[in-house]
Structure formats: structure tokens, C-alpha cells
Design a protein around this motif. Structure first.
Motif, mmCIF file in Angstrom:
data_model
loop_
_atom_site.group_PDB
_atom_site.id
_atom_site.type_symbol
_atom_site.label_atom_id
_atom_site.label_comp_id
_atom_site.label_asym_id
_atom_site.label_seq_id
_atom_site.Cartn_x
_atom_site.Cartn_y
_atom_site.Cartn_z
ATOM 1 N N LYS A 1 -6.955 10.777 5.717
ATOM 2 C CA LYS A 1 -6.129 10.579 6.916
ATOM 3 C C LYS A 1 -5.222 9.359 6.762
ATOM 4 O O LYS A 1 -4.063 9.357 7.196
ATOM 5 C CB LYS A 1 -7.013 10.430 8.165
ATOM 6 C CG LYS A 1 -7.564 11.749 8.683
ATOM 7 C CD LYS A 1 -8.176 11.593 10.055
ATOM 8 C CE LYS A 1 -8.605 12.947 10.620
ATOM 9 N NZ LYS A 1 -9.198 12.822 11.979
ATOM 10 N N THR A 2 -5.757 8.303 6.129
ATOM 11 C CA THR A 2 -4.950 7.099 5.897
ATOM 12 C C THR A 2 -3.816 7.398 4.922
ATOM 13 O O THR A 2 -2.686 6.942 5.109
ATOM 14 C CB THR A 2 -5.826 5.953 5.355
ATOM 15 O OG1 THR A 2 -6.870 5.685 6.286
ATOM 16 C CG2 THR A 2 -5.007 4.693 5.138
ATOM 17 N N ALA B 1 -6.398 9.279 -2.224
ATOM 18 C CA ALA B 1 -7.441 8.617 -1.430
ATOM 19 C C ALA B 1 -8.538 8.071 -2.344
ATOM 20 O O ALA B 1 -8.987 6.928 -2.175
ATOM 21 C CB ALA B 1 -8.025 9.602 -0.420
ATOM 22 N N ALA C 1 -1.183 9.204 6.799
ATOM 23 C CA ALA C 1 -0.426 8.275 7.650
ATOM 24 C C ALA C 1 0.596 7.498 6.818
ATOM 25 O O ALA C 1 1.753 7.303 7.230
ATOM 26 C CB ALA C 1 -1.380 7.312 8.361
ATOM 27 N N HIS C 2 0.160 7.049 5.632
ATOM 28 C CA HIS C 2 1.075 6.330 4.736
ATOM 29 C C HIS C 2 2.232 7.228 4.298
ATOM 30 O O HIS C 2 3.388 6.789 4.255
ATOM 31 C CB HIS C 2 0.328 5.814 3.500
ATOM 32 C CG HIS C 2 -0.514 4.600 3.761
ATOM 33 N ND1 HIS C 2 -0.070 3.528 4.498
ATOM 34 C CD2 HIS C 2 -1.782 4.286 3.365
ATOM 35 C CE1 HIS C 2 -1.011 2.603 4.548
ATOM 36 N NE2 HIS C 2 -2.067 3.046 3.880
ATOM 37 N N ARG D 1 0.828 -1.206 0.000
ATOM 38 C CA ARG D 1 0.000 0.000 0.000
ATOM 39 C C ARG D 1 0.862 1.255 0.000
ATOM 40 O O ARG D 1 0.572 2.221 -0.712
ATOM 41 C CB ARG D 1 -0.932 0.008 1.229
ATOM 42 C CG ARG D 1 -1.837 1.227 1.315
ATOM 43 C CD ARG D 1 -2.797 1.294 0.124
ATOM 44 N NE ARG D 1 -4.023 0.558 0.388
ATOM 45 C CZ ARG D 1 -4.916 0.242 -0.532
ATOM 46 N NH1 ARG D 1 -4.695 0.575 -1.797
ATOM 47 N NH2 ARG D 1 -6.015 -0.431 -0.224
ATOM 48 N N GLU D 2 1.948 1.237 0.772
ATOM 49 C CA GLU D 2 2.844 2.393 0.795
ATOM 50 C C GLU D 2 3.484 2.613 -0.575
ATOM 51 O O GLU D 2 3.654 3.751 -1.018
ATOM 52 C CB GLU D 2 3.919 2.203 1.866
ATOM 53 C CG GLU D 2 3.379 2.360 3.291
ATOM 54 C CD GLU D 2 4.326 1.842 4.351
ATOM 55 O OE1 GLU D 2 4.044 2.028 5.550
ATOM 56 O OE2 GLU D 2 5.349 1.224 3.999
ATOM 57 N N ASN E 1 -3.253 14.427 -2.036
ATOM 58 C CA ASN E 1 -3.743 13.451 -1.059
ATOM 59 C C ASN E 1 -5.171 13.006 -1.342
ATOM 60 O O ASN E 1 -5.503 11.825 -1.261
ATOM 61 C CB ASN E 1 -3.655 14.027 0.360
ATOM 62 C CG ASN E 1 -2.239 14.011 0.904
ATOM 63 O OD1 ASN E 1 -1.319 13.550 0.233
ATOM 64 N ND2 ASN E 1 -2.061 14.512 2.112
ATOM 65 N N ILE F 1 -9.368 4.857 -0.028
ATOM 66 C CA ILE F 1 -9.064 4.991 1.397
ATOM 67 C C ILE F 1 -9.284 6.447 1.803
ATOM 68 O O ILE F 1 -9.495 7.314 0.958
ATOM 69 C CB ILE F 1 -7.602 4.574 1.711
ATOM 70 C CG1 ILE F 1 -6.613 5.379 0.856
ATOM 71 C CG2 ILE F 1 -7.405 3.082 1.471
ATOM 72 C CD1 ILE F 1 -5.141 5.039 1.096
ATOM 73 N N SER F 2 -9.226 6.721 3.123
ATOM 74 C CA SER F 2 -9.468 8.090 3.603
ATOM 75 C C SER F 2 -8.216 8.941 3.435
ATOM 76 O O SER F 2 -7.100 8.430 3.317
ATOM 77 C CB SER F 2 -9.867 8.067 5.075
ATOM 78 O OG SER F 2 -8.749 7.694 5.882
#
Length: 208
Positions: free
Chosen positions: A175-176, A167, A179-180, A149-150, A163, A172-173
Motif C-alpha cells: 500500500k505504501t 515493497a 501511495a508513492h 523514498r520516491e 509493486n 515497506i508495505s
């Protein structure tokens, strides 16, 4: 202080002991470190890709041939410059080897000054390519730390995606994604997006 001569290391791979001894005597007399092997297989088991060196290899040997050894090194993305030793009938094969990246070939019996000149040229080339090879190895080691995923997020960062777009792309969100991104920056020891680009793109990164 290193005991390795400054001129560099020359690998010699030939199944003829007399040829190995002759090359070792000649090249050590010129200040080179020489490591001899009687087969391609024994060379591969001992070859250290981190060493600035060059390779002189017989095109015809029992077991793995010189051409097959060249193919193995190409597959491993080795930066090792190669010169082939050939008999008269091997010239067409030697020409083919040069198309695959060999620097040159010398015919038996070879002239000493021709051989030494070739070795000097190969080691100069090795010094130039070795730094690029080490950078690529280090880059691959860093990128291997990333999860799937990263890696997907990094691919999109490099492509210039925001971003929110990343997403949406990955379902994905935001925020996720953030984080990544933070994990990616930490794992790759990058402080800026420019640092990320340099690592992800290697030699293709834009110049700053």
C-alpha cells in the motif's frame, strides 16, 4: 516580436578591447547579435544558458583563461558551442580544447570569411543541442521534486520491478508503494508508466 536577430547571439570573451571591437563590428554587420566581455569571470556572471548562442573566446587571458572557462562550462553541462582565438604558440592548447569538445580554433590574424563560416556552423549546432539541453533541464527539475523514498521507488519502477518486489526491496508495505507511485505520477505529471520512463530515462527511453 523579438528584437534579437534571427541569426542568433554570439558571445565574445577577450581581454583585448581592439579584438572585441573588431569582432563586434564584423559580426553585427552580418546580422548577428554580439555580446562582448573583457573577462571569463564577467561572462559567467551574465551568461544565460537558456539562450541559443555560441562563444568565441581567447585562449589566453588574464584571470581565468579560455581553457578554464571551457572546463567550467563543461562542468555546468552547458550546450554552448565554443571556438577559441589563438596565437601561433597556442595551437597545441587549442587542439587539447577540441578534444574536450570545442568546435574549432582560429589563429590570429583570422580571416573574416573563416570566422563567419565558423559562427554559422556553431549556431546551427547550438539550435540542435539546445532542445536536448532544455529537455534535460526540465527533466532534472521534475525529478528534484521527488523525496528520497520516491526516487528509490521510481528507480525500481524503471527497472521493471512489480509493486510486491519493490515493497520487499525497500521493506515497506505494498500500500505504501502504491501511495508513492501515485505521488510520483502526480509530481512528474505522468499519466502512464511509459510517461514515467520517458522522464526518468530521458534520451535513453525506449521509442514508442
Amino acid at each position: 516580436m523579438s528584437l534579437i536577430p534571427k541569426k542568433g547571439t554570439v558571445y565574445v570573451v577577450d581581454d583585448d578591447e581592439a579584438v572585441r571591437d573588431s569582432l563586434q563590428w564584423l559580426l553585427e554587420g552580418k546580422g548577428y547579435r554580439v555580446r562582448c566581455f573583457d573577462s571569463a569571470e564577467s561572462f559567467l556572471s551574465r551568461y544565460d544558458a537558456r539562450e541559443v548562442a555560441c562563444l568565441i573566446v581567447d585562449i589566453r587571458m588574464g584571470g581565468m583563461t579560455g581553457l578554464e572557462l571551457q572546463t567550467r562550462l563543461i562542468e555546468a553541462k552547458s550546450p554552448l558551442p565554443i571556438v577559441f582565438i589563438t596565437g601561433h604558440g597556442d595551437v597545441p592548447m587549442a587542439v587539447d580544447s577540441m578534444k574536450k569538445g570545442a568546435m574549432d580554433f582560429i589563429q590570429k590574424p583570422f580571416k573574416e570569411d573563416q570566422l563567419v563560416s565558423l559562427v554559422e556552423r556553431m549556431l546551427d549546432h547550438a539550435k540542435d543541442t539546445f532542445a536536448d539541453y532544455q529537455l534535460a533541464v526540465n527533466r532534472d527539475a521534475l525529478l528534484s521534486k521527488l523525496t528520497l523514498r520516491e526516487s528509490q521507488v521510481l528507480e525500481r519502477i524503471v527497472a521493471g520491478r512489480l509493486n510486491k518486489q519493490i515493497a520487499d526491496d525497500l521493506g515497506i508495505s505494498i500500500k505504501t508503494v502504491e501511495a508513492h507511485r501515485a505521488n510520483i505520477m502526480e509530481k512528474l505529471s505522468a499519466n502512464t508508466v511509459a510517461d514515467l520512463l520517458k522522464i526518468a530515462l530521458g534520451q535513453n527511453a525506449p521509442k514508442t
